[in-house]
Design a protein around this motif. Structure first.
Motif, PDB file in Angstrom:
ATOM      1  N   ARG A  50       1.148  -1.059   0.207  1.00 34.18           N
ATOM      2  CA  ARG A  50      -0.114   0.166  -0.293  1.00 34.18           C
ATOM      3  C   ARG A  50       0.658   0.922  -0.082  1.00 34.18           C
ATOM      4  O   ARG A  50       0.505   2.478  -1.429  1.00 34.18           O
ATOM      5  N   VAL A  74       1.861   2.357  -3.097  1.00 35.01           N
ATOM      6  CA  VAL A  74       1.679   2.542  -4.181  1.00 35.01           C
ATOM      7  C   VAL A  74       1.012   4.378  -4.386  1.00 35.01           C
ATOM      8  O   VAL A  74       0.701   4.444  -5.360  1.00 35.01           O
ATOM      9  N   ILE A  75       0.688   4.399  -2.899  1.00 31.22           N
ATOM     10  CA  ILE A  75       0.533   5.460  -2.430  1.00 31.22           C
ATOM     11  C   ILE A  75       1.439   6.697  -2.639  1.00 31.22           C
ATOM     12  O   ILE A  75       1.150   7.613  -3.664  1.00 31.22           O
ATOM     13  N   GLY A 105       3.652   6.502  -4.911  1.00 38.24           N
ATOM     14  CA  GLY A 105       4.428   6.194  -6.234  1.00 38.24           C
ATOM     15  C   GLY A 105       3.599   6.688  -6.922  1.00 38.24           C
ATOM     16  O   GLY A 105       4.191   7.065  -8.231  1.00 38.24           O
ATOM     17  N   VAL A 106       1.981   7.055  -6.387  1.00 37.78           N
ATOM     18  CA  VAL A 106       0.535   7.639  -6.842  1.00 37.78           C
ATOM     19  C   VAL A 106       1.361   9.465  -7.165  1.00 37.78           C
ATOM     20  O   VAL A 106       1.291  10.227  -7.659  1.00 37.78           O
ATOM     21  N   VAL A 107       1.621   9.706  -5.564  1.00 36.75           N
ATOM     22  CA  VAL A 107       2.192  10.835  -5.031  1.00 36.75           C
ATOM     23  C   VAL A 107       3.206  11.820  -5.928  1.00 36.75           C
ATOM     24  O   VAL A 107       3.387  12.483  -6.963  1.00 36.75           O
ATOM     25  N   ALA A 145       4.338  10.235  -9.175  1.00 32.96           N
ATOM     26  CA  ALA A 145       4.018  10.775 -10.655  1.00 32.96           C
ATOM     27  C   ALA A 145       3.397  11.469 -10.344  1.00 32.96           C
ATOM     28  O   ALA A 145       3.798  12.153 -11.610  1.00 32.96           O
ATOM     29  N   LEU A 146       2.575  12.129  -9.715  1.00 35.13           N
ATOM     30  CA  LEU A 146       1.771  13.202 -10.281  1.00 35.13           C
ATOM     31  C   LEU A 146       2.961  14.404 -10.094  1.00 35.13           C
ATOM     32  O   LEU A 146       2.741  15.623 -11.202  1.00 35.13           O
ATOM     33  N   ALA A 203       7.606  11.016  -0.374  1.00 31.47           N
ATOM     34  CA  ALA A 203       7.351  10.470  -1.569  1.00 31.47           C
ATOM     35  C   ALA A 203       8.520   9.787  -1.714  1.00 31.47           C
ATOM     36  O   ALA A 203       8.306   8.216  -2.156  1.00 31.47           O
TER      37      ALA A 203
END
Lengths: 305, 328, 338
Positions: free
Chosen positions: A35, A38-39, A41-43, A45-46, A287
């Motif tokens: 988890r 993933v979180i 990684g999304v931050v 990536a943004l 991140a």
């Protein structure tokens, strides 16, 4: 008594093996099940997407000064407006644009530094670990010398010699921050080198280059990637610190460290001038570190036990 | 008089991502005082987990159930964690294959031995030291007094295993469980350690449960043998009986696999057991050995009970004794 | 019969324990070993851990040059044979199939490594040879694209054997090839090794601490103790008449599955000596039940009689006695007619 657990899990592994997927599949599955990874990684990536698409995100040019609109507060504070969602700095430059373009600088510095120091550290560490003996001693000596050099003082010396610039910061950090790579790669290589498959490749007549590149490197690459993610974060923070001290990126470039330094005088009445780049910096570093943690958990080599 | 250790229908289940793993599926046996029971089987048969289940040392996610689990008159199923911790080391002790991982590298041998007694018994440091010395000599360690101040890494593998045995004996346990105690050792040291275990068991009147994959060890040291396969005991009886007339096809296959000088001609092919151990994940039915068995019949699909004959020799197989012995 | 591989007084020393406060000491892992293995033989090499058998194996493989003495392969100094040629003719099989296969490579890649290193054939031909060798070692071809962690111990060992044999070497050095495996798997691998020998005519050197396995496979056996070969004979006579006291102890320690025999008491007593600081004279004398006074001062010379070797004062004395008796008988019979 702790090894009771080891025995038990070995038995479980034996039975489980029939259902074991290939290493690649295992990694993908672990990645999606983690988890934190993933979180973060999304931050991350943004942030990267924002940096790449900076002209689209920010309506203003980060360098254009507008002295009539100095220190406009962000939109969520009293007196703010959507014209400048994050307000303007003391020279009237759009803060959102500066934060977004600042992300470019941070990421650029983080990645380039990690790349440079990663190559240096990996080459030194793998050589020391693989060849051992005299080569190991020499490389350990170089490492000891490097560890005795304080990065900030070296940066100070370089800046006073050649002047501060983005290139100078990247060069200084890239040439200095390889210590952790070297240490980790050295011990990882020593471990892999002692395994029978390396001896088997040597007995087959494979050249040293082939053994290092095809047998050893793929099995220590995990460690390199883990260190690299943490070193990206380290480099980003160090750049901010150097820029804050005036030893790093020079104005008018929008570096987050520099923005914090420039906002110092307004700390009392306009604290957001510091808080906004501070949050951006913390978020990015957090991140990256969390991704690093995730990579470490995920890339745990399959057959270590 | 009741047995020292009594285990009835011991089951261990471990939830895994792929489903429920059943590594131990209804194991029943008992051990008398002064008796050696060998549990023999290949990796994954559940023998080590059975030992850990007896000691309540299973991994946390594993679930243990049993119809009965008693050590003399103590009910191990009802015991609380702290009571179990008191029992371990004092009344039941365990030694592992790799002594290095069970000894703390940061403390001296003497310290670890004495701690064992001080923790479980009312004793002074001097008494503990005296007992440690006595036992180190007992397990055949020369210059025991000087060994007390040494650290585990200063000892050879054989010596470390002896220290582990001495440590297990500190409180004079009623039951000793040894999980592959000599697998990591050289043959000459192995013989010495096994000899020692046998002597100590007689001398202290302990029950000994020895877990091994080596039929040679079983033949030489066991009073009784339990052969495990896929989490179940498939054959059980006195060592003399089981080696004289192995009845389960798996036991027979296992015995044919080892080269025995004089029995198998040099360089001639050895027996082998084709196929693989079935997966122990999910539900299972019927004889777990049937997929590898040359005598397989339709009845093997049904659950097969462990049937004991008058001599106490039990087999989990539908074949009669004559059928098996006639076939090979 | 010419020797396929021969060592002449081969020696390997290591410098150990060098630190700031301590000078390096030398450890003689292999001490003037002379061995000879003929084509088609299976030489069993037995001894306890630390006796130097694995070091000797590495030297025979061409991975560790002797510090003194020489090793000849088919009459040529082994270390003067080019690396690739040496690798083609001598191959190892390791003990632990869990560490001898690269976890990041597929079975096909592992088995084809020798072919790629030696540049044998096109990729399609290599694929064909991998399939053939997998058939030969009894591993289904469908495993070619799997990774080692998807295979059982026995299957992994088959992969390791396939890799060793894919170049058709003349000599294969097996270092404890089955000691990491289950009993039922062990017998399959041993059968396979014997079968491959028949099929490909390879010569094996089998290093093992499992004497039952050595007795079953080997044609000759060499017993090592502290870097020296103390006894070497054909298997039959070594197991029937072990001469060296150490060989006797080793054989007694073997636990055959015969109930009622109990555990043998080898009376070895003292622990294995420190190889850095070996005992004087015969290195076995502190543990020997027959030790004579001279054993602690004088190292015995090897006694060679029709193809066998033993290194023990007892055997030397017995030989001397027999020699004297024979000589006396000679003079007696020689004197009588006159």
């Amino acid at each position: 008594m702790a090894d009771g657990i080891g025995i038990a899990s070995a038995t479980v592994d034996d039975v489980e093996r029939a259902l074991t997927p290939a290493p690649g599949t295992v990694r993908l599955r672990r990645m999606l099940g983690h988890r934190g990874f993933v979180i973060a990684g999304v931050v991350l990536a943004l942030i990267i997407a924002m940096a790449l698409a900076a002209p689209l995100v920010a309506a203003h040019d980060p360098y254009i000064q507008d002295l009539s609109n100095r220190l406009v507060p962000p939109v969520f504070l009293e007196g703010g407006s959507w014209a400048h969602p994050l307000g303007t700095d003391a020279l009237g430059r759009d803060y959102l644009a500066r934060v977004v373009y600042g992300a470019r600088i941070s990421l650029l510095i983080g990645v380039l530094t990690a790349l440079m120091s990663g190559i240096i550290g990996a080459v030194l560490g793998v050589s020391a670990g693989y060849f051992g003996g005299r080569i190991d001693s020499v490389i350990c000596y170089i490492l000891a010398v490097r560890l005795s050099m304080p990065v900030v003082l070296v940066a100070l010396a370089v800046v006073s010699l050649v002047g501060g610039s983005l290139t100078a910061v990247i060069m200084v950090m890239g040439l200095l921050l390889w210590d952790r790579y070297a240490v980790v790669m050295r011990s990882a290589t020593q471990q892999v080198r002692a395994l029978d498959y390396v001896a088997a490749a040597a007995a087959v007549g494979a050249s040293t280059a082939r053994i290092v590149l095809a047998e050893v490197l793929p099995n220590v690459l995990n460690n390199l990637i883990v260190v690299a993610t943490f070193e990206v974060a380290h480099a980003i923070l160090l750049e901010a610190a150097l820029s804050f001290l005036g030893l790093g990126v020079q104005p008018p470039l929008p570096s987050w460290g520099l923005m914090i330094a420039e906002g110092r005088e307004h700390l009392l009445f306009e604290p957001w001038v510091i808080i906004i780049p501070g949050i951006a910096l913390s978020l990015l570093v957090l991140a990256v570190n969390m991704v690093g943690d995730g990579v470490r958990d995920i890339a745990a080599p399959e057959n270590r036990n | 008089m009741s047995a020292l250790l009594e285990v009835r229908d011991l089951v261990v289940d471990i939830p895994l991502a792929a489903g429920m793993l059943h590594p131990v599926r209804g194991v029943t046996f008992s051990v008398e005082r002064g008796e050696t029971l060998c549990i023999v089987g290949e990796s994954g048969c559940g023998k080590s987990l059975t030992a850990l289940a007896l000691m309540a040392l299973l991994p946390r996610r594993a679930k243990r159930t049993a119809a009965k689990l008693t050590l003399s008159d103590t009910d191990l199923l009802a015991a609380r964690d702290d009571e179990l911790a008191d029992l371990r080391g004092s009344r039941m002790a365990m030694i592992f294959q790799e002594p290095m991982t069970s000894l703390n590298p940061a403390y001296t041998i003497g310290n670890q031995l004495e701690e064992m007694l001080l923790r479980h018994r009312r004793a002074t440091r001097a008494e503990a030291r005296e007992r440690a010395l006595f036992l180190l000599e007992k397990v055949g360690i020369t210059a025991a007094a000087s060994r007390l101040s040494q650290y585990p890494h200063q000892l050879s593998g054989g010596l470390r295993q002896r220290v582990m045995i001495a440590m297990a004996l500190m409180c004079g346990p009623d039951l000793m469980i040894a999980d592959e105690p000599t697998t990591a050792l050289d043959v000459t040291i192995q013989a010495q350690i096994l000899l020692l275990l046998g002597q100590l068991r007689r001398e202290f009147g302990m029950g000994l449960v020895l877990i091994t994959h080596d039929l040679g060890i079983v033949a030489r040291i066991a009073d009784r043998v339990a052969v495990m396969y896929a989490g179940q005991i498939v054959e059980h009886g006195s060592a003399a009986e089981v080696f004289r007339e192995p009845r389960h096809p798996y036991t027979r296959g296992l015995m044919a696999c080892i080269p025995v000088p004089g029995k198998v001609a040099r360089g001639s092919p050895l027996g082998s057991i084709p196929g693989m151990v079935p997966s122990l994940i999910g539900s299972m039915s019927g004889c777990s050995f049937r997929s590898r068995c040359e005598f397989r019949r339709d009845q093997c699909e049904a659950e097969i009970a462990l049937v004991e004959d008058a001599t106490g020799h039990a087999t989990r197989c539908i074949l009669s004794v004559d059928e098996v012995t006639a076939a090979t | 019969m010419t020797a396929l591989i021969e060592t002449r007084d081969a020696e390997r020393t290591f410098r150990v324990g060098r630190s700031l406060f301590q000078a390096a000491r030398t450890l003689k892992a292999v001490n003037r070993v002379s061995l000879s293995v003929a084509k088609g033989e299976i030489l069993g090499l037995v001894g306890e851990s630390g006796c130097g058998k694995s070091t000797l194996a590495k030297m025979l493989l061409g991975l560790l040059e002797p510090t003194a003495g020489e090793i000849l392969f088919a009459g040529q100094p082994l270390y003067s044979i080019p690396r690739l040629e040496r690798a083609r003719r001598v191959q190892p099989i390791f003990q632990d199939p869990y560490s001898s296969l690269n976890p990041r490579q597929t079975i096909a890649a592992i088995v084809s490594l020798p072919l790629r290193v030696h540049g044998v054939g096109s990729p399609t031909e290599q694929k064909k040879r991998v399939a053939e060798i997998l058939d030969l070692v009894g591993l289904a071809r469908r495993y070619a694209d799997n990774y080692p962690n998807q295979l059982s111990g026995g299957q992994r060992q088959r992969v390791a054997i396939a890799r060793a044999l894919v170049m058709r070497p003349e000599l294969v050095i097996c270092d404890e090839p089955t000691s990491a495996l289950d009993v039922s798997v062990q017998s399959q691998i041993l059968n396979l090794l014997l079968e491959l020998r028949k099929e490909l005519g390879v010569t094996y050197i089998l290093i093992s601490h499992n004497l039952a396995v050595v007795e079953h496979l080997a044609t000759r056996v060499a017993v090592m103790y502290l870097g020296r070969i103390v006894e070497e004979k054909d298997t039959e006579s070594l197991f029937r008449h072990p001469e060296h006291p150490y060989t006797q102890v080793l054989l007694e320690s073997v636990l055959t599955p015969e109930p009622g025999l109990g555990i043998p008491d080898s009376q070895l007593g003292v622990a294995f000596p420190n190889p850095i600081d070996p005992p004087s004279g015969c290195t076995f004398h502190p543990r020997c039940r027959y030790a004579l006074p001279r054993c602690s001062t004088e190292a015995p010379v090897p006694l060679r009689t029709n193809g066998s070797l033993v290194e023990c004062h007892l055997s030397l004395e017995r030989a001397a006695r027999e020699h004297r008796a024979a000589a006396a008988a000679d003079t007696a019979t020689g004197a009588a007619p006159q």
